[in-house]
Scaffold this motif. Structure first.
Motif, PDB file in Angstrom:
ATOM      1  N   ARG A   1      81.248  29.269  21.416  1.00 19.14           N
ATOM      2  CA  ARG A   1      80.293  30.331  21.134  1.00 19.14           C
ATOM      3  C   ARG A   1      79.062  29.865  20.030  1.00 19.14           C
ATOM      4  NH1 ARG A   1      82.519  36.150  18.694  1.00 19.14           N
ATOM      5  NH2 ARG A   1      80.569  37.061  17.916  1.00 19.14           N
ATOM      6  N   ALA A   2      79.724  29.262  18.818  1.00 22.28           N
ATOM      7  CA  ALA A   2      78.670  28.916  18.128  1.00 22.28           C
ATOM      8  C   ALA A   2      77.616  27.743  18.811  1.00 22.28           C
ATOM      9  CB  ALA A   2      79.312  28.193  17.129  1.00 22.28           C
ATOM     10  N   LYS A   3      78.219  27.128  19.547  1.00 24.05           N
ATOM     11  CA  LYS A   3      77.403  26.022  20.512  1.00 24.05           C
ATOM     12  C   LYS A   3      76.292  26.582  21.180  1.00 24.05           C
ATOM     13  CE  LYS A   3      80.344  22.238  22.322  1.00 24.05           C
ATOM     14  NZ  LYS A   3      80.937  21.458  23.459  1.00 24.05           N
ATOM     15  N   GLN A   4      76.579  27.781  21.663  1.00 23.90           N
ATOM     16  CA  GLN A   4      75.691  28.483  22.431  1.00 23.90           C
ATOM     17  C   GLN A   4      74.705  29.362  21.507  1.00 23.90           C
ATOM     18  OE1 GLN A   4      75.654  27.561  25.640  1.00 23.90           O
ATOM     19  NE2 GLN A   4      77.824  26.673  25.383  1.00 23.90           N
ATOM     20  N   SER A   5      75.080  29.971  20.322  1.00 19.09           N
ATOM     21  CA  SER A   5      74.315  30.890  19.750  1.00 19.09           C
ATOM     22  C   SER A   5      73.556  30.159  18.291  1.00 19.09           C
ATOM     23  CB  SER A   5      75.124  32.064  19.411  1.00 19.09           C
ATOM     24  OG  SER A   5      76.035  31.508  18.490  1.00 19.09           O
ATOM     25  N   MET A   6      74.145  29.216  17.983  1.00 17.33           N
ATOM     26  CA  MET A   6      73.412  28.384  16.803  1.00 17.33           C
ATOM     27  C   MET A   6      72.755  27.361  17.076  1.00 17.33           C
ATOM     28  SD  MET A   6      76.450  29.287  13.857  1.00 17.33           S
ATOM     29  CE  MET A   6      75.492  28.939  12.638  1.00 17.33           C
ATOM     30  N   ASP A   7      71.394  27.267  16.095  1.00 20.12           N
ATOM     31  CA  ASP A   7      70.650  26.081  16.107  1.00 20.12           C
ATOM     32  C   ASP A   7      71.268  24.896  15.091  1.00 20.12           C
ATOM     33  OD1 ASP A   7      68.366  26.984  17.733  1.00 20.12           O
ATOM     34  OD2 ASP A   7      67.861  28.156  16.069  1.00 20.12           O
ATOM     35  N   ILE A   8      72.289  24.239  15.669  1.00 16.82           N
ATOM     36  CA  ILE A   8      73.120  23.172  15.166  1.00 16.82           C
ATOM     37  C   ILE A   8      73.827  22.728  16.413  1.00 16.82           C
ATOM     38  CG2 ILE A   8      75.110  24.554  14.450  1.00 16.82           C
ATOM     39  CD1 ILE A   8      75.089  22.675  11.947  1.00 16.82           C
ATOM     40  N   GLY A   9      73.853  21.218  16.270  1.00 16.61           N
ATOM     41  CA  GLY A   9      74.537  20.571  17.240  1.00 16.61           C
ATOM     42  C   GLY A   9      76.052  20.568  16.952  1.00 16.61           C
ATOM     43  N   ILE A  10      76.895  20.489  17.991  1.00 16.65           N
ATOM     44  CA  ILE A  10      78.207  20.533  17.808  1.00 16.65           C
ATOM     45  C   ILE A  10      78.837  19.889  18.788  1.00 16.65           C
ATOM     46  CG2 ILE A  10      80.365  22.060  18.203  1.00 16.65           C
ATOM     47  CD1 ILE A  10      78.711  24.240  16.691  1.00 16.65           C
ATOM     48  N   SER A  11      79.821  19.062  18.241  1.00 20.45           N
ATOM     49  CA  SER A  11      80.642  18.216  19.357  1.00 20.45           C
ATOM     50  C   SER A  11      81.747  18.745  18.969  1.00 20.45           C
ATOM     51  CB  SER A  11      80.702  16.596  18.739  1.00 20.45           C
ATOM     52  OG  SER A  11      81.611  15.855  19.648  1.00 20.45           O
ATOM     53  N   SER A  12      82.703  19.430  20.190  1.00 21.60           N
ATOM     54  CA  SER A  12      84.036  19.951  19.913  1.00 21.60           C
ATOM     55  C   SER A  12      85.343  19.115  20.339  1.00 21.60           C
ATOM     56  CB  SER A  12      83.956  21.219  20.772  1.00 21.60           C
ATOM     57  OG  SER A  12      84.033  20.883  22.176  1.00 21.60           O
ATOM     58  N   THR A  13      86.349  19.287  19.513  1.00 15.62           N
ATOM     59  CA  THR A  13      87.447  18.364  19.657  1.00 15.62           C
ATOM     60  C   THR A  13      88.516  19.383  19.776  1.00 15.62           C
ATOM     61  OG1 THR A  13      86.358  16.890  18.321  1.00 15.62           O
ATOM     62  CG2 THR A  13      88.681  16.562  18.344  1.00 15.62           C
ATOM     63  N   TYR A  14      89.614  18.830  20.688  1.00 15.18           N
ATOM     64  CA  TYR A  14      90.820  19.848  20.920  1.00 15.18           C
ATOM     65  C   TYR A  14      91.767  18.925  20.128  1.00 15.18           C
ATOM     66  CZ  TYR A  14      95.420  20.341  22.860  1.00 15.18           C
ATOM     67  OH  TYR A  14      96.599  20.611  23.113  1.00 15.18           O
ATOM     68  N   CYS A  15      92.234  19.693  19.136  1.00 13.84           N
ATOM     69  CA  CYS A  15      93.396  18.940  18.228  1.00 13.84           C
ATOM     70  C   CYS A  15      94.830  19.699  18.107  1.00 13.84           C
ATOM     71  CB  CYS A  15      92.587  19.049  16.785  1.00 13.84           C
ATOM     72  SG  CYS A  15      93.587  17.759  15.490  1.00 13.84           S
ATOM     73  N   GLY A  16      95.163  20.208  19.428  1.00 16.75           N
ATOM     74  CA  GLY A  16      96.196  20.648  19.476  1.00 16.75           C
ATOM     75  C   GLY A  16      97.316  19.935  18.712  1.00 16.75           C
ATOM     76  N   ALA A  17      97.343  18.456  18.757  1.00 17.63           N
ATOM     77  CA  ALA A  17      98.522  17.753  18.258  1.00 17.63           C
ATOM     78  C   ALA A  17      98.167  17.569  16.564  1.00 17.63           C
ATOM     79  CB  ALA A  17      98.669  16.542  19.145  1.00 17.63           C
ATOM     80  N   HIS A  18      97.552  18.388  16.043  1.00 17.27           N
ATOM     81  CA  HIS A  18      97.511  18.459  14.485  1.00 17.27           C
ATOM     82  C   HIS A  18      98.540  18.434  13.749  1.00 17.27           C
ATOM     83  CE1 HIS A  18      94.885  19.989  11.019  1.00 17.27           C
ATOM     84  NE2 HIS A  18      94.971  18.553  11.040  1.00 17.27           N
ATOM     85  N   SER A  19      99.737  18.844  14.194  1.00 20.90           N
ATOM     86  CA  SER A  19     101.003  18.994  13.418  1.00 20.90           C
ATOM     87  C   SER A  19     101.937  19.418  14.509  1.00 20.90           C
ATOM     88  CB  SER A  19     101.065  19.919  12.350  1.00 20.90           C
ATOM     89  OG  SER A  19     102.348  20.021  11.693  1.00 20.90           O
TER      90      SER A  19
END
Length: 435
Positions: A175-193
């Motif tokens: 949602r932020a990628k689509q609505s905000m003026d900033i570049g975002i690279s999104s990362t799936y980190c389901g194995a954080h713990s």
């Protein structure tokens, strides 16, 4: 060159290109000597990309018949590429200010983690938070990052640890990628713990059999576009074998490998990442000599996080050794409830003081090399014709003030620009005329 253009930045005392020959990254001597143009101007087109960069008088004559939506006189100021933050955890509820006191009293990261604090504390609160609550706090954090000069940010999930909450976090990032003026690279980190009630092996199976197929499905339907896969490869969390299985499964569905390795214990994460073709590995406080050599050979970026080593009183990453051996060194803030820092200028300062990087090396690491770590150095990370017009204007005659003035970025930064559009303007700068 007649016609309408979005932005003219003119008469900059210094225009810090970082690189000027389309380099994907800078390492060794190239990172130590950046391309800087004196008395220069640049033009950004209506498509948000840089159309021309050069000496002020050359640009003036070249665009004598053109009109601009916005003109900013940069006399006495410096223009730099927008900063790139290559590692953040910005979507969560439940801060850990109470744990800071525990850390100061001598409790280690893993002691707090094992006592049910750390990541698990934030997971509990993030699971309870609504998507709207998460989006509002995330948006506010991104705005603070942007005010400190970041125009491209890597954003991880990882405080869900179950499919439902991980997807909730990824939807917030989308949602932020689509609505905000900033570049975002999104990362799936389901194995954080490893989630409570599961073994690492069970968590690994759940990610491979349930989480990743769902991500693939949502990507195909266009609902969520994830760029990277991350695993916390660490003693007592995900071992080397589990990490390998998850990263390979992520790579198989088209995700870039970009993971946490060799932070608290030597795990041979760097060797694994080089073998799997990882784009980047973060932390690396405990990396082996063999791992450094393997990363240099594989062109796998090292994302170093000076705030984390500083706040957790860890051994500093071996930035100098990595630089000398030809590793592509990038920087990130590691913004999260454990390391609460939004500011890449402060990260660069810490990198210089604590990790013995030069200011040139730190800026390269926070621009072109951080963009490379996210697979985006073809569009971001330097001021070159054809690249996205993401820029920072500082009120100083030498660009080094952005690093030298520790914590001074709020007064120094006059403008932050994304795709040629001013997204932050310091209150002391009046509105500029357009014609």
């Amino acid at each position: 060159m007649a016609g309408l253009h979005r932005l003219l930045l003119e008469n900059a005392q210094q225009l810090v290109l970082v690189c000027s020959r389309g380099e994907e990254y800078l390492r060794r001597e190239a990172a130590a000597s950046l391309a800087v143009l004196p008395e220069a101007s640049l033009v950004v087109g209506l498509d948000g990309c840089i159309k021309a960069v050069g000496q002020a008088d050359v640009i003036r004559s070249q665009f004598s018949g053109a009109t601009f939506e916005r003109i900013i006189d940069c006399s006495g100021k410096c223009v730099l590429p927008g900063l790139v933050d290559a590692h953040t955890h910005p979507v969560w509820a439940g801060d850990r200010v109470h744990e800071f006191a525990m850390k100061l009293a001598g409790a280690s990261y893993m002691e707090i983690h094992q006592a049910g604090g750390g990541i698990h504390f934030t997971v509990e609160h993030t699971r309870k938070a609504t998507e709207e609550e998460l989006f509002n706090t995330f948006k506010h954090r991104l705005e603070r990052m942007r005010r400190a000069g970041s125009t491209l940010v890597e954003c991880k999930s990882g405080y869900g640890l179950n499919l439902e909450t991980e997807l909730k976090m990824l939807r917030v990032i989308e949602r932020a990628k689509q609505s905000m003026d900033i570049g975002i690279s999104s990362t799936y980190c389901g194995a954080h713990s490893v989630p409570k009630g599961k073994t690492a092996s069970e968590a690994t199976d759940d990610i491979i059999n349930n989480h990743l197929p769902k991500l693939k499905e949502l990507k195909l339907s266009g609902e969520i576009h994830v760029n990277n896969i991350d695993v916390f490869c660490e003693k007592g969390v995900f071992d080397l074998d589990s990490t390998r299985r998850i990263l390979q499964a992520g790579k198989d569905i088209g995700l870039q490998i970009n993971f946490h390795g060799d932070e608290l214990h030597p795990m041979k994460s760097a060797e694994l990442g080089a073998e799997l073709g990882a784009r980047a590995i973060s932390h690396l406080e405990e990396v082996s000599d063999e791992g450094i050599t393997a990363m240099a050979r594989a062109k796998c970026a090292a994302v170093l996080l000076p705030t984390t080593a500083y706040m957790l009183r860890l051994k500093q990453p071996q930035a100098r050794k990595m630089l000398e051996e030809g590793v592509i060194v990038a920087l990130g803030s590691d913004f999260n409830p454990n390391a609460y820092c939004f500011s890449m200028p402060m990260v660069m300062h810490l990198a210089c003081v604590n990790m013995k990087m030069s200011m040139n090396e730190a800026l390269a690491a926070a621009t072109i090399n951080a963009a490379y770590a996210l697979g985006k150095s073809d569009t971001h990370g330097s001021i070159e014709t054809g690249k996205q017009g993401d820029l920072v204007v500082i009120n100083s005659s030498r660009w080094e003030h952005l690093i030298y003035q520790f914590g001074g970025h709020e007064a120094l930064i006059d403008y932050v620009i994304v795709k040629g559009k001013v997204v932050y303007q310091n209150e002391r700068c009046g509105t500029m005329s357009s014609y």
